[in-house]
Design a protein around this motif. Structure first.
Motif, short mmCIF file in Angstrom:
data_model
loop_
_atom_site.label_atom_id
_atom_site.label_comp_id
_atom_site.label_asym_id
_atom_site.label_seq_id
_atom_site.Cartn_x
_atom_site.Cartn_y
_atom_site.Cartn_z
N MET A 99 0.86 -1.20 0.00
CA MET A 99 0.00 0.00 0.00
C MET A 99 0.90 1.25 0.00
SD MET A 99 -2.89 0.95 2.85
CE MET A 99 -3.67 -0.66 2.88
N ASP A 100 0.70 2.14 -1.00
CA ASP A 100 1.59 3.31 -1.01
C ASP A 100 1.06 4.35 -0.02
OD1 ASP A 100 0.06 4.11 -4.20
OD2 ASP A 100 -0.70 4.22 -2.14
N THR A 101 1.53 5.57 -0.14
CA THR A 101 1.19 6.60 0.84
C THR A 101 -0.32 6.72 1.00
OG1 THR A 101 3.14 7.74 0.09
CG2 THR A 101 1.61 9.01 1.44
N GLU A 105 2.18 5.95 10.23
CA GLU A 105 1.84 5.57 8.85
C GLU A 105 1.60 4.05 8.75
OE1 GLU A 105 4.70 6.81 5.78
OE2 GLU A 105 2.90 7.48 4.70
N ASP A 106 2.46 3.28 9.39
CA ASP A 106 2.34 1.81 9.31
C ASP A 106 1.10 1.32 10.04
OD1 ASP A 106 5.95 1.22 9.48
OD2 ASP A 106 4.62 1.84 7.83
N LYS A 130 -2.00 2.21 8.08
CA LYS A 130 -2.17 1.32 6.92
C LYS A 130 -2.83 0.02 7.35
CE LYS A 130 1.55 3.03 3.94
NZ LYS A 130 2.95 2.84 3.49
#
Ligand code: GCO
Length: 446
Positions: free
Chosen positions: A1-3, A381-382, A385
């Motif tokens: 999964m990108d940003t 971020e992780d 996600k």
């Protein structure tokens, strides 16, 4: 999964920051506030790393307006804070401290002025000391004391506050406060654990019923510390040890609230709670919460142990497993967030899930007026996600409250761990928005 950006979660997803009274307010003996168990506990030698106390903390009692402006500046629309029971009822019951009520009305009004939704946590560990002197959570009378407190709060704040969290991490209250003694009130002994669990579970549901009756359109939940538990090996003894740890860590309070009773199936020791129950308690344990608050930071790995009576298990510490760690020694394990979300979404009675706490403490060192906390940005971020992955698979996760707005008093660890999106210089009370706080601002803008 990108940003990823906030829009990936949909327009209705709720984004906020979480805090707690004792960890940020200070002003512990100002304007009529009575002492809590944490005031007493921080005065006892050796209980708090560095001998730290929370008499000033982040001085939120005086700085709440500027701090709430920061919530807005970072782009969050929700703000979770807890009420200091002893600021409102200095001895826990009876005489009301109007200045305490007035303070929380000022906080709520400032939130609403800024277009921020307030979330009240009714109990975030700071029991009035006067009630502990009468047995605290071990005394079944606490159901009456807590009910009186909740009725007062619902009456005073219910017209302006719609989001309510009844308890924060009851497992930690029973485990750390009354069994290991690592937290206030510092009681020890496995036989404290059982009555405290039961009285907390009864107050959890009773608090929900009171808010439901007194607050129109309330969105009511409770906040549970939850960590995905894995067995160290697939040996039956280790698998059963993981099931017992899961019963304590994850099932102990959600299942009674869902009308499923205590998780005695994998942990028969819990049958001893019967010694503290009264006829009708089973029904009183259940309440239809609008959401369950999940507070997830790490995952744990356990194995069977002959040297740990009652639970017969031991944790394989993250620092011995060669995995990425925060300064708390907790494993950075975004997959664990996904796993625990899936686990809780398996309960048909869980209507919605709010991530009511998630965050990380890393070494933060200001340089030239900036705090470049890249590891914390990566952590958020992780984990986000993982949450998005679960959400896209149908898990009913409806919001995320980052822990925490400010660096703050981290209980027995004192001020060493810094969890804030905003750095606090405790000597000067200066605030510095960390790069992670700015990251959220751009996360929302895009
Ligand atoms: C908890 C408490 C918070 C902590 C945070 C970091 O979940 O333990 O709700 O008060 O400060 O979780 O440990």
């Amino acid at each position: 999964m990108d940003t990823i950006t906030a829009s990936d979660f949909g327009a209705d997803f709720r984004w906020g920051t979480a805090t707690a009274a004792f960890q940020i307010e200070g002003a512990v003996a100002v304007d009529g506030r009575g002492p809590s168990i944490w005031d007493k506990f921080t005065k006892q030698n050796g209980k708090i790393k560095g001998g730290h106390h929370a008499e000033i903390a982040c001085d939120f009692y005086n700085r709440y307006e500027d701090d709430l402006e920061l919530v807005k500046e970072l782009g969050f629309k929700e703000f979770r804070f807890s009420l200091s029971w002893s600021r409102i009822l200095p001895t826990g019951t009876g005489e009301v401290n109007q200045k305490g009520i007035d303070f929380y009305n000022r906080v709520i009004d400032k939130c609403l002025d800024l277009g921020i939704e307030p979330w009240i946590t009714l109990y975030h560990w700071d029991l009035p000391q006067a009630l502990e002197d009468r047995g605290g959570w071990k005394n079944r009378e606490i159901i009456d004391w807590f009910s009186e407190y909740v009725r007062l709060c619902a009456t005073e704040f219910g017209d302006k506050v719609k989001n309510w969290i009844v308890l924060n991490e009851p497992t930690a209250v029973a485990g750390l406060g009354y069994t290991t003694g690592m937290h206030a009130p510092g009681k020890k002994g496995i036989f404290n654990f059982l009555p405290v669990v039961h009285h907390l579970a009864l107050c959890n549901a009773e608090g929900g019923r009171i808010i439901r009756n007194l607050v129109h359109d309330a969105y009511i939940g409770t906040a549970l510390s939850c960590s995905h538990v894995q067995a160290f090996t697939d040996k039956p003894k280790d698998v059963r040890a993981a099931q017992r740890a899961d019963a304590i860590m994850n099932r102990l309070f959600v299942e009674p609230a869902l009308g499923l009773g205590y998780p005695t199936d994998v942990f028969p020791f819990l049958n001893n709670i019967k010694r503290f129950t009264k006829p009708g308690d089973e029904e009183k344990l259940a309440f239809d919460f609008d959401f369950i608050g999940l507070q997830n930071y790490f995952r744990i790995i356990v194995k069977h142990s002959y040297f740990a009576p009652v639970l017969w298990l031991e944790e394989i510490p993250a620092k011995k497993r060669n995995v990425p760690l925060t300064v708390m020694g907790w494993e950075v394990a975004p997959d664990g967030m996904y796993d625990i979300l899936r686990q809780f979404s398996n309960y048909s009675g869980v209507k919605e899930i709010i991530i009511s706490e998630n965050g990380a403490a890393f070494e933060d060192n200001p340089e030239n007026g900036k705090v470049v906390d890249e590891r914390r940005i990566q952590y958020f971020e992780d984990y986000l996600k993982s949450i998005l992955k679960a959400k896209n698979e149908g898990v009913k996760v409806a919001g995320y409250l980052a822990w925490s707005l400010l660096d703050n008093f981290e209980w027995a660890e004192g001020y060493h761990p810094r969890f804030g999106l905003v750095y606090v210089n405790y000597e000067t009370q200066e605030r510095i928005v960390k790069e992670s706080g700015k990251w959220f601002a751009s996360f929302f803008k895009n």
